[in-house]
Write an enzyme that holds these catalytic residues in place. Structure first.
Site, PDB file in Angstrom:
ATOM      1  CG  ASP A  35      -1.594  -1.590   1.195  1.00  9.38           C
ATOM      2  OD1 ASP A  35      -1.789  -1.663  -0.098  1.00  9.38           O
ATOM      3  OD2 ASP A  35      -2.806  -1.487   2.115  1.00  9.38           O
ATOM      4  CG  HIS A 178       2.174   0.029   4.497  1.00  9.36           C
ATOM      5  ND1 HIS A 178       2.144  -0.890   5.106  1.00  9.36           N
ATOM      6  CD2 HIS A 178       0.346   0.526   4.012  1.00  9.36           C
ATOM      7  CE1 HIS A 178       0.496  -0.619   5.881  1.00  9.36           C
ATOM      8  NE2 HIS A 178      -0.292   0.364   5.206  1.00  9.36           N
TER       9      HIS A 178
END
Length: 217
Positions: A35, A178
């Site tokens: 992400d 992430h």
């Protein structure tokens, strides 16, 4: 104490069946997702790690970052990974007016051509689903997760982030990392070791297939 689940409980999945929490497994498939990118240096590092292990993954991108780093975004696609919409500006769906939230997703969709959507922080309202589905040509796939590495959380050590993934991943798991500066200390330790561990255990790293996507670049 963190205020989120590392392993999404079955009751949460049952209460929100319109979201994808994990995927059916016919073998040892698992689904790595990243992400908040693309990032000009961290995302290429992630791509190098994935290539070393023959792994495919899914990148939920922020539209503003796609605009800033188009070459990195193109590399994600060129190397055969999936991409998804993560809003234009990482908006929290519980905190901004619904019309503004949908507009931000729409803006990101002008840069990210994919049926996959992941709400930042996992925060979305049920009332958002019809307009999002309409925006995605009736093919929206809202992708949540089964396992959270918590790499973004400085309260966790790199080893703890790795254990979060190793302990809770099962066939079909959707796992969140992430590709961001905030997460890099934990990510840089946990990702290579997770890739090595699951490769040795016979797992296959697959991307989440979109109903429609960007196609060749």
């Amino acid at each position: 104490m963190h205020r989120y689940f590392i392993k999404t409980p079955w009751i949460v999945k049952k209460c929100f069946p319109r979201y994808t929490w994990n995927l059916p497994a016919t073998g040892n498939e698992i689904y790595l997702t990243f992400d908040d990118g693309p990032h000009p240096t961290i995302t290429p590092w992630v791509l190098d790690q994935l290539a070393e292990y023959g792994a495919k993954a899914t990148f939920f991108c922020i539209g503003d970052n796609v605009v800033k780093y188009p070459d990195t975004y193109r590399r994600i696609i060129t190397e055969g990974h999936s991409v998804g919409n993560h809003t234009q500006n990482h908006f929290n769906g519980w905190k901004v007016p619904s019309a503004r939230y949908i507009d931000n997703i729409r803006e990101a969709a002008t840069h990210i051509h994919s049926s996959l959507f992941r709400p930042p922080y996992g925060r979305i309202k049920q009332a958002h689903l019809p307009p999002i589905n309409q925006l995605f040509n009736g093919q929206a796939q809202v992708i949540m997760w089964d396992v959270l590495s918590a790499d973004f959380d400085q309260a966790f050590t790199p080893e703890q982030c790795l254990q979060n993934v190793l302990k809770h991943t099962t066939p079909g798991s959707v796992i969140v990392f992430h590709d961001s500066e905030k997460a890099y200390k934990n990510l840089s330790y946990a990702l290579p070791k997770a890739l090595q561990h699951f490769k040795e255990k016979g797992f296959v790293f697959k991307k989440i297939e979109a109903a429609y996507g960007p196609g060749p670049v």
